[in-house]
Design a protein around this motif. Structure first.
Motif, PDB file in Angstrom:
ATOM      1  N   GLN A 231     -43.277 -41.082 -44.879  1.00  0.00           N
ATOM      2  CA  GLN A 231     -43.218 -42.256 -45.741  1.00  0.00           C
ATOM      3  C   GLN A 231     -43.521 -41.912 -47.198  1.00  0.00           C
ATOM      4  N   LYS A 232     -44.207 -40.805 -47.434  1.00  0.00           N
ATOM      5  CA  LYS A 232     -44.525 -40.392 -48.801  1.00  0.00           C
ATOM      6  C   LYS A 232     -43.409 -39.562 -49.445  1.00  0.00           C
ATOM      7  N   LEU A 233     -42.416 -39.184 -48.652  1.00  0.00           N
ATOM      8  CA  LEU A 233     -41.322 -38.374 -49.200  1.00  0.00           C
ATOM      9  C   LEU A 233     -40.623 -39.124 -50.335  1.00  0.00           C
ATOM     10  N   PRO A 234     -40.371 -38.444 -51.457  1.00  0.00           N
ATOM     11  CA  PRO A 234     -39.683 -39.102 -52.581  1.00  0.00           C
ATOM     12  C   PRO A 234     -38.161 -39.064 -52.396  1.00  0.00           C
ATOM     13  N   VAL A 235     -37.691 -39.749 -51.359  1.00  0.00           N
ATOM     14  CA  VAL A 235     -36.265 -39.768 -51.025  1.00  0.00           C
ATOM     15  C   VAL A 235     -35.827 -41.212 -50.808  1.00  0.00           C
ATOM     16  N   GLU A 236     -34.531 -41.370 -50.569  1.00  0.00           N
ATOM     17  CA  GLU A 236     -33.983 -42.703 -50.317  1.00  0.00           C
ATOM     18  C   GLU A 236     -34.629 -43.333 -49.089  1.00  0.00           C
ATOM     19  N   GLU A 237     -34.695 -44.652 -49.099  1.00  0.00           N
ATOM     20  CA  GLU A 237     -35.275 -45.400 -47.988  1.00  0.00           C
ATOM     21  C   GLU A 237     -34.487 -45.180 -46.694  1.00  0.00           C
ATOM     22  N   ARG A 238     -33.146 -45.042 -46.833  1.00  0.00           N
ATOM     23  CA  ARG A 238     -32.313 -44.831 -45.640  1.00  0.00           C
ATOM     24  C   ARG A 238     -32.692 -43.546 -44.915  1.00  0.00           C
ATOM     25  N   LEU A 239     -33.027 -42.510 -45.681  1.00  0.00           N
ATOM     26  CA  LEU A 239     -33.415 -41.240 -45.075  1.00  0.00           C
ATOM     27  C   LEU A 239     -34.751 -41.378 -44.352  1.00  0.00           C
ATOM     28  N   ILE A 240     -35.682 -42.082 -44.966  1.00  0.00           N
ATOM     29  CA  ILE A 240     -36.992 -42.294 -44.330  1.00  0.00           C
ATOM     30  C   ILE A 240     -36.819 -43.071 -43.022  1.00  0.00           C
ATOM     31  N   GLU A 241     -35.980 -44.106 -43.053  1.00  0.00           N
ATOM     32  CA  GLU A 241     -35.729 -44.888 -41.839  1.00  0.00           C
ATOM     33  C   GLU A 241     -35.076 -44.033 -40.762  1.00  0.00           C
ATOM     34  N   ALA A 242     -34.141 -43.177 -41.149  1.00  0.00           N
ATOM     35  CA  ALA A 242     -33.476 -42.301 -40.177  1.00  0.00           C
ATOM     36  C   ALA A 242     -34.474 -41.328 -39.554  1.00  0.00           C
ATOM     37  N   LEU A 243     -35.394 -40.809 -40.373  1.00  0.00           N
ATOM     38  CA  LEU A 243     -36.416 -39.888 -39.848  1.00  0.00           C
ATOM     39  C   LEU A 243     -37.374 -40.613 -38.912  1.00  0.00           C
ATOM     40  N   GLU A 244     -37.680 -41.880 -39.209  1.00  0.00           N
ATOM     41  CA  GLU A 244     -38.551 -42.655 -38.324  1.00  0.00           C
ATOM     42  C   GLU A 244     -37.822 -43.010 -37.030  1.00  0.00           C
ATOM     43  N   ASP A 245     -36.518 -43.316 -37.125  1.00  0.00           N
ATOM     44  CA  ASP A 245     -35.739 -43.699 -35.946  1.00  0.00           C
ATOM     45  C   ASP A 245     -35.608 -42.556 -34.954  1.00  0.00           C
ATOM     46  N   VAL A 246     -35.505 -41.332 -35.457  1.00  0.00           N
ATOM     47  CA  VAL A 246     -35.267 -40.194 -34.560  1.00  0.00           C
ATOM     48  C   VAL A 246     -36.442 -39.993 -33.598  1.00  0.00           C
ATOM     49  N   ARG A 247     -37.609 -40.478 -33.946  1.00  0.00           N
ATOM     50  CA  ARG A 247     -38.776 -40.347 -33.064  1.00  0.00           C
ATOM     51  C   ARG A 247     -38.600 -41.168 -31.775  1.00  0.00           C
ATOM     52  N   ASN A 248     -37.815 -42.248 -31.847  1.00  0.00           N
ATOM     53  CA  ASN A 248     -37.638 -43.131 -30.691  1.00  0.00           C
ATOM     54  C   ASN A 248     -36.435 -42.753 -29.836  1.00  0.00           C
ATOM     55  N   ILE A 249     -35.636 -41.807 -30.283  1.00  0.00           N
ATOM     56  CA  ILE A 249     -34.424 -41.426 -29.559  1.00  0.00           C
ATOM     57  C   ILE A 249     -34.761 -40.330 -28.554  1.00  0.00           C
ATOM     58  N   THR A 250     -34.381 -40.565 -27.293  1.00  0.00           N
ATOM     59  CA  THR A 250     -34.694 -39.577 -26.259  1.00  0.00           C
ATOM     60  C   THR A 250     -33.468 -38.813 -25.784  1.00  0.00           C
ATOM     61  N   SER A 251     -32.296 -39.409 -25.884  1.00  0.00           N
ATOM     62  CA  SER A 251     -31.069 -38.758 -25.441  1.00  0.00           C
ATOM     63  C   SER A 251     -30.761 -37.554 -26.337  1.00  0.00           C
ATOM     64  N   GLY A 252     -30.456 -36.438 -25.716  1.00  0.00           N
ATOM     65  CA  GLY A 252     -30.186 -35.214 -26.472  1.00  0.00           C
ATOM     66  C   GLY A 252     -29.014 -35.340 -27.435  1.00  0.00           C
ATOM     67  N   GLU A 253     -27.920 -35.923 -26.950  1.00  0.00           N
ATOM     68  CA  GLU A 253     -26.733 -36.069 -27.788  1.00  0.00           C
ATOM     69  C   GLU A 253     -26.982 -37.050 -28.929  1.00  0.00           C
ATOM     70  N   ALA A 254     -27.696 -38.118 -28.638  1.00  0.00           N
ATOM     71  CA  ALA A 254     -28.000 -39.108 -29.682  1.00  0.00           C
ATOM     72  C   ALA A 254     -28.902 -38.488 -30.755  1.00  0.00           C
ATOM     73  N   ARG A 255     -29.848 -37.660 -30.339  1.00  0.00           N
ATOM     74  CA  ARG A 255     -30.719 -36.970 -31.311  1.00  0.00           C
ATOM     75  C   ARG A 255     -29.896 -36.024 -32.185  1.00  0.00           C
ATOM     76  N   ARG A 256     -28.972 -35.300 -31.552  1.00  0.00           N
ATOM     77  CA  ARG A 256     -28.129 -34.368 -32.312  1.00  0.00           C
ATOM     78  C   ARG A 256     -27.339 -35.116 -33.376  1.00  0.00           C
ATOM     79  N   ARG A 257     -26.737 -36.245 -32.991  1.00  0.00           N
ATOM     80  CA  ARG A 257     -25.968 -37.040 -33.953  1.00  0.00           C
ATOM     81  C   ARG A 257     -26.862 -37.598 -35.053  1.00  0.00           C
ATOM     82  N   GLN A 258     -28.071 -38.009 -34.675  1.00  0.00           N
ATOM     83  CA  GLN A 258     -29.005 -38.536 -35.672  1.00  0.00           C
ATOM     84  C   GLN A 258     -29.404 -37.443 -36.662  1.00  0.00           C
ATOM     85  N   PHE A 259     -29.593 -36.228 -36.175  1.00  0.00           N
ATOM     86  CA  PHE A 259     -29.945 -35.136 -37.091  1.00  0.00           C
ATOM     87  C   PHE A 259     -28.775 -34.786 -38.001  1.00  0.00           C
TER      88      PHE A 259
END
Length: 178
Positions: A49-77
């Motif tokens: 949350q302290k990263l000086p980047v766009e809000e969309r990137l912070i949200e994407a980094l937070e969302d990846v914590r909740n993704i368990t499917s391997g393929e979905a994680r790969r696409r999120q990354f």
């Protein structure tokens, strides 16, 4: 069939192409950014949350914590990697370098200096110790630095070229360490 007259290329033709990445280099850059995204996702929630980047990137980094499917994680990354392209590499790497430590950063600076001075032998040695390194991008950065020095460009331009090489080396080191 008649032969076409041979076209003569000038120095200006090659100058216009310089600095343009090939499709393969672009794909590998996306993969490197996705790998950096994986490392960013390992930071604590506060650090993200302290990263000086766009809000969309912070949200994407937070969302990846909740993704368990391997393929979905790969696409999120891959998505995170795409968002990272719009950010300043130096800032992102500065948040990841504490994981490397000052000793490792100093070692990478020495590698950069060595590769600039020695060329291919030093590049090959670096590639042996860092499996994510690729010969062509490193060589292109070094050639650009040598060209800047030969053209007697201002010190700021040479330093900017060296910083680009260092950022690439640092990315490779971060990815290779894991």
């Amino acid at each position: 069939m008649a032969r076409r007259p041979q076209q003569r290329f000038t120095e200006d033709d090659f100058e216009s192409l310089e600095g343009r990445a090939s499709k393969t280099e672009q794909k590998k850059a996306v993969q490197r950014m996705a790998a950096l995204g994986e490392q960013l996702s390992e930071l604590s929630l506060k650090q993200i949350q302290k990263l000086p980047v766009e809000e969309r990137l912070i949200e994407a980094l937070e969302d990846v914590r909740n993704i368990t499917s391997g393929e979905a994680r790969r696409r999120q990354f891959l998505r995170i990697g795409k968002l990272l392209r719009n950010e300043d590499e130096s800032v992102i790497l500065s948040y990841l370098t504490p994981q490397q430590g000052l000793k490792k950063t100093a070692q990478l600076h020495r590698w950069v200096d060595r590769m600039i001075a020695q060329g291919d032998p030093a590049i090959k040695e670096f590639m042996k110790s860092h499996n994510a390194a690729e010969h062509h991008p490193i060589r292109q950065h070094i050639l650009r630095i040598h060209r800047d020095i030969n053209k007697k460009l201002p010190e700021e331009d040479i330093a900017a070229s060296k910083l680009k090489l260092f950022n690439y080396i640092q990315q490779v080191a971060l990815i290779s360490d894991n």
